[in-house]
Design an enzyme around this catalytic site. Structure first.
Site, PDB file in Angstrom:
ATOM      1  N   CYS A 104      -1.490  -3.842   5.603  1.00 40.65           N
ATOM      2  CA  CYS A 104      -0.606  -4.290   4.789  1.00 40.65           C
ATOM      3  C   CYS A 104      -0.578  -4.408   3.379  1.00 40.65           C
ATOM      4  O   CYS A 104      -0.846  -4.717   2.195  1.00 40.65           O
ATOM      5  CB  CYS A 104      -0.431  -6.109   4.651  1.00 40.65           C
ATOM      6  SG  CYS A 104       0.993  -7.550   3.813  1.00 40.65           S
ATOM      7  N   MET A 317       8.516  -4.249   4.123  1.00 43.94           N
ATOM      8  CA  MET A 317       6.676  -3.889   4.758  1.00 43.94           C
ATOM      9  C   MET A 317       5.955  -3.082   2.850  1.00 43.94           C
ATOM     10  O   MET A 317       7.117  -1.977   3.495  1.00 43.94           O
ATOM     11  CB  MET A 317       6.348  -4.283   5.311  1.00 43.94           C
ATOM     12  CG  MET A 317       7.035  -4.826   6.609  1.00 43.94           C
ATOM     13  SD  MET A 317       8.453  -4.363   7.449  1.00 43.94           S
ATOM     14  CE  MET A 317       8.127  -3.023   8.239  1.00 43.94           C
TER      15      MET A 317
END
Length: 395
Positions: A104, A317
Protein backbone atom coordinates in the site's frame (compact mmCIF):
# COMPACT_ATOMS: atom_id res chain seq x y z
CA UNK A 1 -22.17 -20.82 30.40
CA UNK A 2 -18.64 -19.49 29.98
CA UNK A 3 -17.78 -16.68 27.65
CA UNK A 4 -14.47 -15.97 25.93
CA UNK A 5 -12.79 -12.81 27.21
CA UNK A 6 -11.45 -10.19 24.84
CA UNK A 7 -7.78 -9.96 23.92
CA UNK A 8 -6.22 -6.53 24.40
CA UNK A 9 -3.56 -5.87 21.75
CA UNK A 10 -1.44 -2.69 21.51
CA UNK A 11 -2.24 -0.93 18.24
CA UNK A 12 -2.20 2.44 16.52
CA UNK A 13 -4.85 3.65 14.08
CA UNK A 14 -3.17 5.83 11.46
CA UNK A 15 -3.93 7.71 8.31
CA UNK A 16 -1.31 7.45 5.61
CA UNK A 17 -1.93 9.35 2.39
CA UNK A 18 -5.54 8.77 1.36
CA UNK A 19 -5.81 5.48 3.29
CA UNK A 20 -5.99 4.49 6.94
CA UNK A 21 -5.28 1.27 8.78
CA UNK A 22 -4.47 -0.47 12.03
CA UNK A 23 -0.72 -0.64 12.79
CA UNK A 24 0.89 -3.27 15.01
CA UNK A 25 4.38 -4.03 16.20
CA UNK A 26 5.05 -7.69 15.42
CA UNK A 27 6.16 -8.34 19.01
CA UNK A 28 2.80 -7.12 20.35
CA UNK A 29 0.72 -9.65 18.44
CA UNK A 30 -0.42 -12.85 20.15
CA UNK A 31 2.20 -15.57 19.74
CA UNK A 32 0.16 -17.53 17.19
CA UNK A 33 -0.23 -14.41 15.01
CA UNK A 34 3.47 -13.52 15.03
CA UNK A 35 3.99 -15.88 12.10
CA UNK A 36 2.19 -15.90 8.75
CA UNK A 37 -0.76 -18.24 8.55
CA UNK A 38 -4.44 -18.78 9.40
CA UNK A 39 -4.15 -17.43 12.98
CA UNK A 40 -2.70 -14.12 11.80
CA UNK A 41 -5.29 -13.78 9.04
CA UNK A 42 -8.14 -14.59 11.45
CA UNK A 43 -6.91 -11.97 13.90
CA UNK A 44 -6.63 -9.19 11.32
CA UNK A 45 -10.01 -9.99 9.82
CA UNK A 46 -11.61 -9.78 13.28
CA UNK A 47 -9.82 -6.50 13.99
CA UNK A 48 -11.19 -5.00 10.77
CA UNK A 49 -14.62 -6.63 11.15
CA UNK A 50 -14.50 -8.98 8.17
CA UNK A 51 -16.06 -10.83 6.56
CA UNK A 52 -19.12 -8.61 6.77
CA UNK A 53 -22.06 -9.57 4.51
CA UNK A 54 -23.62 -6.20 5.34
CA UNK A 55 -20.55 -4.42 3.94
CA UNK A 56 -20.36 -1.96 6.84
CA UNK A 57 -17.59 -3.17 9.21
CA UNK A 58 -19.82 -2.16 12.12
CA UNK A 59 -18.11 -4.65 14.46
CA UNK A 60 -14.54 -3.73 13.62
CA UNK A 61 -12.03 -1.00 12.85
CA UNK A 62 -12.48 -1.13 9.08
CA UNK A 63 -14.33 1.47 7.06
CA UNK A 64 -15.86 -0.93 4.50
CA UNK A 65 -13.78 0.46 1.61
CA UNK A 66 -10.55 -0.72 0.06
CA UNK A 67 -8.86 2.42 1.47
CA UNK A 68 -9.83 1.63 5.05
CA UNK A 69 -9.71 -2.19 5.30
CA UNK A 70 -6.01 -2.39 5.95
CA UNK A 71 -3.57 -3.70 8.55
CA UNK A 72 0.17 -3.15 8.90
CA UNK A 73 2.75 -5.12 10.87
CA UNK A 74 6.08 -3.43 11.65
CA UNK A 75 9.14 -5.24 12.99
CA UNK A 76 12.88 -4.86 13.36
CA UNK A 77 14.71 -4.89 10.06
CA UNK A 78 15.59 -8.28 8.60
CA UNK A 79 17.75 -6.72 5.86
CA UNK A 80 21.11 -4.93 6.25
CA UNK A 81 21.06 -1.13 5.97
CA UNK A 82 17.34 -0.91 6.75
CA UNK A 83 15.53 0.35 9.84
CA UNK A 84 12.32 -1.70 9.82
CA UNK A 85 10.35 -4.37 7.99
CA UNK A 86 6.89 -3.35 6.79
CA UNK A 87 4.27 -6.00 6.04
CA UNK A 88 0.90 -5.00 4.62
CA UNK A 89 -2.39 -6.91 4.63
CA UNK A 90 -5.39 -5.88 2.53
CA UNK A 91 -8.44 -7.31 4.28
CA UNK A 92 -11.39 -8.27 2.09
CA UNK A 93 -14.66 -6.68 3.15
CA UNK A 94 -17.20 -9.43 2.51
CA UNK A 95 -15.09 -12.59 2.20
CA UNK A 96 -12.76 -14.35 4.64
CA UNK A 97 -9.53 -13.34 2.96
CA UNK A 98 -6.40 -11.27 3.59
CA UNK A 99 -4.39 -10.42 0.49
CA UNK A 100 -0.63 -10.21 1.08
CA UNK A 101 0.33 -9.93 -2.61
CA UNK A 102 1.22 -6.24 -2.76
CA UNK A 103 2.09 -3.02 -1.01
CA UNK A 104 0.00 0.00 0.00
CA UNK A 105 1.79 3.11 -1.20
CA UNK A 106 -0.40 5.42 0.84
CA UNK A 107 0.17 3.65 4.15
CA UNK A 108 3.89 3.54 3.32
CA UNK A 109 3.92 7.20 4.38
CA UNK A 110 2.82 6.23 7.91
CA UNK A 111 5.48 3.55 8.40
CA UNK A 112 8.34 5.96 9.06
CA UNK A 113 6.45 8.01 11.66
CA UNK A 114 5.20 4.84 13.38
CA UNK A 115 8.70 3.34 13.45
CA UNK A 116 10.24 6.48 14.96
CA UNK A 117 7.49 6.92 17.55
CA UNK A 118 7.77 3.28 18.62
CA UNK A 119 11.54 3.28 19.08
CA UNK A 120 12.33 1.09 16.06
CA UNK A 121 14.71 3.64 14.54
CA UNK A 122 18.12 4.29 16.12
CA UNK A 123 17.68 7.55 18.09
CA UNK A 124 21.07 8.68 16.81
CA UNK A 125 19.53 8.88 13.33
CA UNK A 126 16.66 11.09 14.43
CA UNK A 127 17.59 14.80 14.58
CA UNK A 128 16.19 17.19 17.17
CA UNK A 129 14.85 19.25 14.29
CA UNK A 130 14.98 18.45 10.61
CA UNK A 131 14.33 15.37 8.50
CA UNK A 132 14.78 11.73 9.54
CA UNK A 133 15.26 9.34 6.65
CA UNK A 134 13.76 5.95 7.52
CA UNK A 135 14.90 2.99 5.43
CA UNK A 136 11.97 0.60 5.06
CA UNK A 137 12.04 -2.95 3.76
CA UNK A 138 8.68 -3.60 2.10
CA UNK A 139 8.40 -7.29 2.91
CA UNK A 140 5.41 -8.08 0.67
CA UNK A 141 7.31 -7.33 -2.53
CA UNK A 142 10.91 -7.23 -1.36
CA UNK A 143 11.62 -3.56 -2.15
CA UNK A 144 13.16 -0.58 -0.38
CA UNK A 145 11.24 2.58 0.46
CA UNK A 146 12.90 5.63 2.00
CA UNK A 147 10.56 7.88 3.98
CA UNK A 148 11.76 11.41 4.74
CA UNK A 149 9.93 12.29 7.95
CA UNK A 150 9.90 15.82 9.42
CA UNK A 151 11.03 16.05 13.05
CA UNK A 152 10.28 18.91 15.44
CA UNK A 153 11.70 19.05 18.97
CA UNK A 154 12.74 15.41 18.72
CA UNK A 155 9.24 14.21 17.83
CA UNK A 156 7.55 13.30 14.57
CA UNK A 157 5.93 16.41 13.15
CA UNK A 158 2.38 15.57 12.06
CA UNK A 159 0.76 18.98 11.57
CA UNK A 160 1.67 21.31 8.74
CA UNK A 161 0.41 23.09 5.65
CA UNK A 162 0.91 20.34 3.04
CA UNK A 163 -2.36 19.69 1.24
CA UNK A 164 -3.09 16.31 -0.35
CA UNK A 165 -6.14 15.99 -2.57
CA UNK A 166 -8.38 13.30 -1.13
CA UNK A 167 -7.52 14.30 2.47
CA UNK A 168 -9.66 16.97 4.12
CA UNK A 169 -7.10 18.67 6.36
CA UNK A 170 -3.47 19.76 5.77
CA UNK A 171 -0.58 18.04 7.53
CA UNK A 172 3.21 17.74 7.42
CA UNK A 173 4.72 16.61 4.13
CA UNK A 174 6.48 13.24 3.95
CA UNK A 175 8.47 12.51 0.82
CA UNK A 176 8.66 8.88 -0.24
CA UNK A 177 11.27 7.31 -2.48
CA UNK A 178 10.36 3.92 -3.97
CA UNK A 179 13.71 2.45 -4.99
CA UNK A 180 13.87 0.14 -7.99
CA UNK A 181 10.06 -0.09 -7.98
CA UNK A 182 9.72 -2.57 -10.86
CA UNK A 183 8.35 -5.77 -9.34
CA UNK A 184 10.91 -8.23 -10.63
CA UNK A 185 9.61 -11.02 -8.44
CA UNK A 186 6.56 -11.61 -10.62
CA UNK A 187 5.47 -11.76 -14.23
CA UNK A 188 8.67 -13.24 -15.59
CA UNK A 189 11.09 -10.86 -13.91
CA UNK A 190 10.52 -7.84 -16.18
CA UNK A 191 8.85 -4.46 -15.84
CA UNK A 192 6.73 -5.38 -18.85
CA UNK A 193 5.95 -9.07 -18.32
CA UNK A 194 4.62 -9.61 -21.85
CA UNK A 195 7.68 -7.97 -23.37
CA UNK A 196 5.52 -5.27 -24.98
CA UNK A 197 4.70 -1.69 -24.11
CA UNK A 198 1.19 -2.21 -25.48
CA UNK A 199 -0.71 -5.47 -25.97
CA UNK A 200 -4.05 -6.56 -27.33
CA UNK A 201 -5.75 -7.99 -24.25
CA UNK A 202 -8.48 -10.42 -25.27
CA UNK A 203 -11.27 -10.80 -22.71
CA UNK A 204 -13.77 -13.42 -23.89
CA UNK A 205 -17.34 -12.17 -23.82
CA UNK A 206 -16.18 -8.61 -23.13
CA UNK A 207 -13.87 -7.48 -25.93
CA UNK A 208 -10.30 -6.84 -26.98
CA UNK A 209 -8.51 -3.86 -25.48
CA UNK A 210 -5.22 -2.10 -26.01
CA UNK A 211 -3.41 -2.45 -22.69
CA UNK A 212 -0.12 -1.50 -21.07
CA UNK A 213 0.66 -4.12 -18.41
CA UNK A 214 3.43 -3.07 -16.07
CA UNK A 215 5.04 -4.24 -12.83
CA UNK A 216 6.10 -1.03 -11.09
CA UNK A 217 4.93 -0.04 -7.63
CA UNK A 218 2.18 -2.62 -8.05
CA UNK A 219 1.21 -4.78 -11.04
CA UNK A 220 -1.16 -2.62 -13.07
CA UNK A 221 -3.20 -2.97 -16.26
CA UNK A 222 -3.64 0.38 -18.03
CA UNK A 223 -6.42 0.86 -20.55
CA UNK A 224 -7.59 3.79 -22.65
CA UNK A 225 -10.68 5.46 -21.21
CA UNK A 226 -12.22 5.95 -24.66
CA UNK A 227 -11.89 2.24 -25.43
CA UNK A 228 -14.11 1.57 -22.41
CA UNK A 229 -16.64 4.25 -23.29
CA UNK A 230 -15.40 6.70 -20.65
CA UNK A 231 -13.89 10.18 -20.72
CA UNK A 232 -11.46 9.74 -17.85
CA UNK A 233 -13.25 12.40 -15.77
CA UNK A 234 -15.54 9.90 -14.04
CA UNK A 235 -16.12 9.99 -10.28
CA UNK A 236 -16.91 7.00 -8.08
CA UNK A 237 -20.65 6.94 -8.66
CA UNK A 238 -20.30 6.56 -12.42
CA UNK A 239 -18.44 3.27 -11.97
CA UNK A 240 -19.31 1.85 -8.56
CA UNK A 241 -23.06 2.10 -9.08
CA UNK A 242 -22.82 0.23 -12.40
CA UNK A 243 -22.73 -3.50 -11.67
CA UNK A 244 -22.16 -4.37 -15.33
CA UNK A 245 -19.14 -2.07 -15.47
CA UNK A 246 -17.66 -3.57 -12.31
CA UNK A 247 -18.13 -7.08 -13.72
CA UNK A 248 -16.39 -6.01 -16.94
CA UNK A 249 -13.44 -4.54 -15.04
CA UNK A 250 -13.10 -7.70 -12.96
CA UNK A 251 -13.05 -9.83 -16.12
CA UNK A 252 -10.36 -7.57 -17.58
CA UNK A 253 -8.38 -7.80 -14.35
CA UNK A 254 -8.56 -11.60 -14.25
CA UNK A 255 -7.49 -12.09 -17.87
CA UNK A 256 -4.80 -9.43 -17.52
CA UNK A 257 -3.44 -11.19 -14.45
CA UNK A 258 -3.04 -14.38 -16.49
CA UNK A 259 -1.26 -12.48 -19.31
CA UNK A 260 1.07 -10.92 -16.73
CA UNK A 261 1.94 -14.33 -15.28
CA UNK A 262 0.53 -13.48 -11.86
CA UNK A 263 -1.94 -16.36 -11.86
CA UNK A 264 -2.30 -19.52 -13.92
CA UNK A 265 -6.04 -19.26 -14.61
CA UNK A 266 -8.77 -16.64 -14.37
CA UNK A 267 -10.44 -18.67 -11.62
CA UNK A 268 -7.54 -17.82 -9.31
CA UNK A 269 -8.23 -14.07 -9.54
CA UNK A 270 -10.82 -14.22 -6.74
CA UNK A 271 -8.08 -15.26 -4.31
CA UNK A 272 -5.85 -12.39 -5.41
CA UNK A 273 -8.01 -9.30 -5.08
CA UNK A 274 -5.35 -6.72 -4.27
CA UNK A 275 -3.29 -7.24 -7.44
CA UNK A 276 -3.17 -6.46 -10.27
CA UNK A 277 -4.87 -3.09 -10.38
CA UNK A 278 -6.89 -1.91 -13.38
CA UNK A 279 -6.65 1.74 -14.39
CA UNK A 280 -7.79 3.81 -17.34
CA UNK A 281 -6.22 6.98 -18.69
CA UNK A 282 -7.11 9.82 -21.03
CA UNK A 283 -5.57 13.09 -22.25
CA UNK A 284 -5.89 16.07 -19.94
CA UNK A 285 -9.33 17.66 -19.68
CA UNK A 286 -11.05 19.90 -17.18
CA UNK A 287 -13.46 18.42 -14.63
CA UNK A 288 -14.91 18.94 -11.18
CA UNK A 289 -13.47 16.74 -8.44
CA UNK A 290 -15.50 14.88 -5.83
CA UNK A 291 -15.03 17.79 -3.39
CA UNK A 292 -16.34 20.32 -5.89
CA UNK A 293 -12.89 21.64 -6.75
CA UNK A 294 -12.46 22.61 -10.39
CA UNK A 295 -9.46 20.97 -12.07
CA UNK A 296 -8.25 22.77 -15.20
CA UNK A 297 -6.85 20.83 -18.14
CA UNK A 298 -3.82 23.14 -18.13
CA UNK A 299 -2.94 22.06 -14.58
CA UNK A 300 -2.50 18.35 -15.38
CA UNK A 301 -0.73 16.16 -17.92
CA UNK A 302 -3.37 13.43 -18.12
CA UNK A 303 -6.40 11.90 -16.45
CA UNK A 304 -6.20 8.63 -14.52
CA UNK A 305 -8.74 6.51 -12.69
CA UNK A 306 -7.99 3.21 -10.92
CA UNK A 307 -9.95 0.41 -9.32
CA UNK A 308 -9.02 -1.22 -6.04
CA UNK A 309 -10.72 -4.32 -4.64
CA UNK A 310 -13.34 -4.14 -7.45
CA UNK A 311 -14.30 -0.50 -6.81
CA UNK A 312 -13.17 2.79 -8.33
CA UNK A 313 -10.79 4.40 -5.83
CA UNK A 314 -11.83 7.75 -4.39
CA UNK A 315 -8.41 9.24 -5.14
CA UNK A 316 -5.37 7.20 -6.25
CA UNK A 317 -3.52 4.35 -4.61
CA UNK A 318 0.08 5.30 -3.90
CA UNK A 319 1.46 2.21 -5.59
CA UNK A 320 -0.70 2.82 -8.66
CA UNK A 321 0.66 6.38 -8.71
CA UNK A 322 4.15 4.86 -8.92
CA UNK A 323 2.97 2.74 -11.84
CA UNK A 324 1.50 5.83 -13.52
CA UNK A 325 4.69 7.84 -13.06
CA UNK A 326 6.84 4.99 -14.32
CA UNK A 327 4.68 4.24 -17.36
CA UNK A 328 4.42 7.95 -18.18
CA UNK A 329 8.22 8.17 -18.35
CA UNK A 330 8.46 5.45 -21.01
CA UNK A 331 7.61 6.60 -24.57
CA UNK A 332 5.01 4.41 -26.24
CA UNK A 333 2.96 3.23 -23.26
CA UNK A 334 -0.71 4.16 -23.11
CA UNK A 335 0.02 6.36 -20.10
CA UNK A 336 2.81 8.18 -21.91
CA UNK A 337 0.61 8.69 -24.97
CA UNK A 338 -2.20 10.09 -22.83
CA UNK A 339 0.29 12.54 -21.32
CA UNK A 340 1.26 13.76 -24.78
CA UNK A 341 4.19 11.45 -25.53
CA UNK A 342 7.91 12.15 -25.39
CA UNK A 343 10.37 11.82 -22.54
CA UNK A 344 9.43 13.05 -19.07
CA UNK A 345 10.69 12.60 -15.51
CA UNK A 346 7.54 13.75 -13.72
CA UNK A 347 3.84 13.80 -14.38
CA UNK A 348 0.83 15.43 -12.73
CA UNK A 349 -2.40 13.55 -13.23
CA UNK A 350 -6.01 14.22 -12.37
CA UNK A 351 -7.86 11.66 -10.21
CA UNK A 352 -11.38 11.71 -8.71
CA UNK A 353 -10.34 13.80 -5.68
CA UNK A 354 -7.94 16.19 -7.41
CA UNK A 355 -4.37 16.00 -8.66
CA UNK A 356 -1.12 14.26 -7.77
CA UNK A 357 2.44 14.67 -8.98
CA UNK A 358 4.84 11.73 -9.14
CA UNK A 359 8.36 11.62 -10.49
CA UNK A 360 10.15 8.69 -12.11
CA UNK A 361 13.15 8.27 -14.37
CA UNK A 362 13.23 5.28 -16.68
CA UNK A 363 16.23 3.97 -18.59
CA UNK A 364 16.56 1.38 -21.32
CA UNK A 365 19.45 -1.01 -20.72
CA UNK A 366 20.17 -3.80 -23.20
CA UNK A 367 16.69 -3.43 -24.61
CA UNK A 368 14.98 -3.71 -21.20
CA UNK A 369 13.32 -0.82 -19.42
CA UNK A 370 14.25 -0.13 -15.82
CA UNK A 371 13.48 2.63 -13.34
CA UNK A 372 15.78 3.51 -10.45
CA UNK A 373 13.21 5.21 -8.24
CA UNK A 374 9.86 6.93 -8.11
CA UNK A 375 9.20 9.88 -5.80
CA UNK A 376 6.02 11.42 -4.42
CA UNK A 377 4.83 13.33 -1.39
CA UNK A 378 2.15 12.20 1.08
CA UNK A 379 1.27 12.91 4.69
CA UNK A 380 0.42 10.79 7.73
CA UNK A 381 -1.10 11.22 11.17
CA UNK A 382 -1.91 9.17 14.24
CA UNK A 383 -5.68 9.04 14.67
CA UNK A 384 -5.82 6.91 17.82
CA UNK A 385 -3.44 4.80 19.86
CA UNK A 386 -3.87 2.31 22.65
CA UNK A 387 -5.28 -1.20 22.36
CA UNK A 388 -7.58 -2.94 19.95
CA UNK A 389 -9.81 -5.68 21.34
CA UNK A 390 -10.92 -8.95 19.75
CA UNK A 391 -12.63 -12.01 21.26
CA UNK A 392 -10.05 -14.50 22.56
CA UNK A 393 -11.62 -17.33 20.57
CA UNK A 394 -10.69 -15.53 17.33
CA UNK A 395 -7.35 -17.40 17.26
Amino acid sequence: MTHAPQLRIPATYMRGGTSKGVFFRLQDLPQAAQVAGPARDALLMRVIGSPDPYGKHTDGMGGATSSTSKCVIISEASMPDHDVDYLYGQVSIDTAFVDWSGNCGNLSSAVGPFAIANGLVDPARVPENGIASVRIWQANIGKTIIAHVPISNGQVQETGDFELDGVTFPAAEIQLEFLDPADEGEGGGAMFPTGNLVDDLVVPGVGTFKATMINAGIPTIFLGAADLGYTGTELQGAINEDKAALAKFEAIRAHGAVRMGLIASVEQAAARQHTPKVAFVAPAAGYTSSSGKRIAAADIDLLARALSMSKLHHAMMGTAAVAIGTAASIPGTLVNRAAGGGEREAVRFGHPSGTLRVGARALQVDGEWTVTKAVMSRSARVLMEGWVRVPADTL
